[in-house]
Design a protein around this motif. Sequence first.
Motif, PDB file in Angstrom:
ATOM      1  N   TYR A 227       1.014  -1.224  -0.314  1.00 42.33           N
ATOM      2  CA  TYR A 227       0.170   0.272  -0.311  1.00 42.33           C
ATOM      3  C   TYR A 227       0.906   1.009   0.139  1.00 42.33           C
ATOM      4  N   CYS A 228       0.478   2.449  -0.943  1.00 45.00           N
ATOM      5  CA  CYS A 228       0.885   3.749  -0.437  1.00 45.00           C
ATOM      6  C   CYS A 228       0.320   3.835   0.932  1.00 45.00           C
ATOM      7  N   GLY A 229       1.164   5.530   0.998  1.00 45.92           N
ATOM      8  CA  GLY A 229       0.949   6.036   2.027  1.00 45.92           C
ATOM      9  C   GLY A 229      -0.936   5.869   2.658  1.00 45.92           C
ATOM     10  N   GLY A 230      -1.244   6.262   1.561  1.00 42.01           N
ATOM     11  CA  GLY A 230      -2.391   6.885   2.173  1.00 42.01           C
ATOM     12  C   GLY A 230      -2.987   8.092   2.047  1.00 42.01           C
ATOM     13  N   CYS A 231      -2.440   9.396   1.697  1.00 43.84           N
ATOM     14  CA  CYS A 231      -2.161  10.776   2.174  1.00 43.84           C
ATOM     15  C   CYS A 231      -3.294  11.176   0.987  1.00 43.84           C
ATOM     16  N   ASN A 232      -4.066  10.051   0.139  1.00 38.70           N
ATOM     17  CA  ASN A 232      -4.480  11.290  -0.468  1.00 38.70           C
ATOM     18  C   ASN A 232      -5.569   9.825  -1.733  1.00 38.70           C
ATOM     19  N   PRO A 233      -5.930   8.991  -0.391  1.00 38.49           N
ATOM     20  CA  PRO A 233      -7.283   7.991  -1.403  1.00 38.49           C
ATOM     21  C   PRO A 233      -8.108   8.380  -1.823  1.00 38.49           C
ATOM     22  N   ARG A 234      -8.789   7.870  -2.958  1.00 36.66           N
ATOM     23  CA  ARG A 234      -9.327   7.824  -3.984  1.00 36.66           C
ATOM     24  C   ARG A 234     -10.745   6.685  -4.177  1.00 36.66           C
ATOM     25  N   TYR A 235     -10.173   5.918  -3.713  1.00 37.53           N
ATOM     26  CA  TYR A 235     -11.325   4.542  -2.899  1.00 37.53           C
ATOM     27  C   TYR A 235     -10.844   3.657  -2.096  1.00 37.53           C
ATOM     28  N   ASP A 236     -11.723   2.688  -1.999  1.00 38.70           N
ATOM     29  CA  ASP A 236     -11.475   1.664  -0.887  1.00 38.70           C
ATOM     30  C   ASP A 236     -10.614   0.928  -1.638  1.00 38.70           C
ATOM     31  N   ARG A 237      -9.191   1.361  -1.115  1.00 45.37           N
ATOM     32  CA  ARG A 237      -7.989  -0.084  -1.427  1.00 45.37           C
ATOM     33  C   ARG A 237      -8.301  -1.169  -0.719  1.00 45.37           C
ATOM     34  N   GLU A 238      -8.790  -1.507   0.776  1.00 46.44           N
ATOM     35  CA  GLU A 238      -9.343  -2.626   1.265  1.00 46.44           C
ATOM     36  C   GLU A 238     -10.092  -3.502   0.182  1.00 46.44           C
ATOM     37  N   ALA A 239     -11.786  -2.670  -0.009  1.00 48.05           N
ATOM     38  CA  ALA A 239     -11.873  -3.052  -0.504  1.00 48.05           C
ATOM     39  C   ALA A 239     -11.535  -3.561  -1.876  1.00 48.05           C
ATOM     40  N   MET A 240     -10.743  -3.361  -2.303  1.00 50.58           N
ATOM     41  CA  MET A 240      -9.859  -3.772  -3.458  1.00 50.58           C
ATOM     42  C   MET A 240      -9.301  -4.495  -3.407  1.00 50.58           C
ATOM     43  N   VAL A 241      -8.618  -4.866  -2.324  1.00 52.87           N
ATOM     44  CA  VAL A 241      -7.897  -6.201  -1.850  1.00 52.87           C
ATOM     45  C   VAL A 241      -8.991  -7.395  -0.812  1.00 52.87           C
ATOM     46  N   GLY A 242     -10.508  -7.253  -1.086  1.00 55.09           N
ATOM     47  CA  GLY A 242     -11.452  -8.125  -0.721  1.00 55.09           C
ATOM     48  C   GLY A 242     -11.636  -8.676  -1.983  1.00 55.09           C
ATOM     49  N   ARG A 243     -12.107  -7.912  -3.288  1.00 57.85           N
ATOM     50  CA  ARG A 243     -11.937  -8.476  -4.169  1.00 57.85           C
ATOM     51  C   ARG A 243     -11.467  -9.616  -4.929  1.00 57.85           C
ATOM     52  N   MET A 244     -10.314  -9.142  -4.870  1.00 54.44           N
ATOM     53  CA  MET A 244      -8.817  -9.695  -5.573  1.00 54.44           C
ATOM     54  C   MET A 244      -9.236 -11.537  -4.602  1.00 54.44           C
ATOM     55  N   LYS A 245      -8.788 -11.107  -3.344  1.00 55.61           N
ATOM     56  CA  LYS A 245      -9.114 -12.324  -2.565  1.00 55.61           C
ATOM     57  C   LYS A 245     -10.797 -13.295  -3.244  1.00 55.61           C
ATOM     58  N   SER A 246     -11.256 -12.450  -3.133  1.00 55.79           N
ATOM     59  CA  SER A 246     -12.411 -13.236  -4.062  1.00 55.79           C
ATOM     60  C   SER A 246     -12.897 -13.578  -5.171  1.00 55.79           C
ATOM     61  N   SER A 247     -12.209 -13.090  -6.321  1.00 56.44           N
ATOM     62  CA  SER A 247     -12.088 -13.247  -7.143  1.00 56.44           C
ATOM     63  C   SER A 247     -10.243 -14.168  -7.740  1.00 56.44           C
ATOM     64  N   PHE A 248      -9.830 -14.773  -6.960  1.00 55.11           N
ATOM     65  CA  PHE A 248      -8.702 -15.478  -7.036  1.00 55.11           C
ATOM     66  C   PHE A 248      -7.937 -16.223  -5.781  1.00 55.11           C
ATOM     67  N   SER A 249      -9.153 -16.897  -5.018  1.00 56.87           N
ATOM     68  CA  SER A 249      -9.619 -17.693  -3.582  1.00 56.87           C
ATOM     69  C   SER A 249      -8.170 -18.352  -3.861  1.00 56.87           C
ATOM     70  N   GLU A 250      -7.862 -19.134  -4.765  1.00 56.27           N
ATOM     71  CA  GLU A 250      -6.664 -19.942  -4.735  1.00 56.27           C
ATOM     72  C   GLU A 250      -5.359 -19.375  -4.792  1.00 56.27           C
ATOM     73  N   MET A 251      -5.165 -18.096  -4.838  1.00 51.64           N
ATOM     74  CA  MET A 251      -3.989 -17.358  -4.918  1.00 51.64           C
ATOM     75  C   MET A 251      -3.749 -17.082  -3.285  1.00 51.64           C
ATOM     76  N   SER A 252      -2.566 -17.608  -2.819  1.00 50.12           N
ATOM     77  CA  SER A 252      -1.697 -16.936  -2.277  1.00 50.12           C
ATOM     78  C   SER A 252      -1.739 -14.807  -1.341  1.00 50.12           C
ATOM     79  N   PHE A 253      -2.418 -14.696  -0.895  1.00 49.33           N
ATOM     80  CA  PHE A 253      -1.893 -12.894  -0.359  1.00 49.33           C
ATOM     81  C   PHE A 253      -1.408 -12.767   0.742  1.00 49.33           C
TER      82      PHE A 253
END
Length: 94
Positions: A7-33
């Motif tokens: 993750y970057c430092g998050g000084c100017n987040p314009r979207y929910d990065r944690e939600a994006m990680v959640g989407r990745m984990k759901s879409s690629f459940s066979e991968m290790s994050f």
Amino acid sequence: MTVNIKYCGGCNPRYDREAMVGRMKSSFSEMSFISEANADADAMVVLCGCPSACTDLSDSYGTYGRFVIWSESAYGRLTEFLKNIDKNLAEQSS
């Protein structure tokens, strides 16, 4: 396949990065994050909060590549990046 997330430092987040990680984990459940500095991983995903993408990338690498994302609109390209690496790894192991 192992994907390291930075993750970057998050000084100017314009979207929910944690939600994006959640989407990745759901879409690629066979991968290790993981989210570990200098860890060995097949791919690196750098989640920047805004288009400046100013985070230090010098220690951000994956054996098969790195993807820097700074908006939700790039999620489709991110999934293609991960699918291509996963496909190449599968071909190498067969």
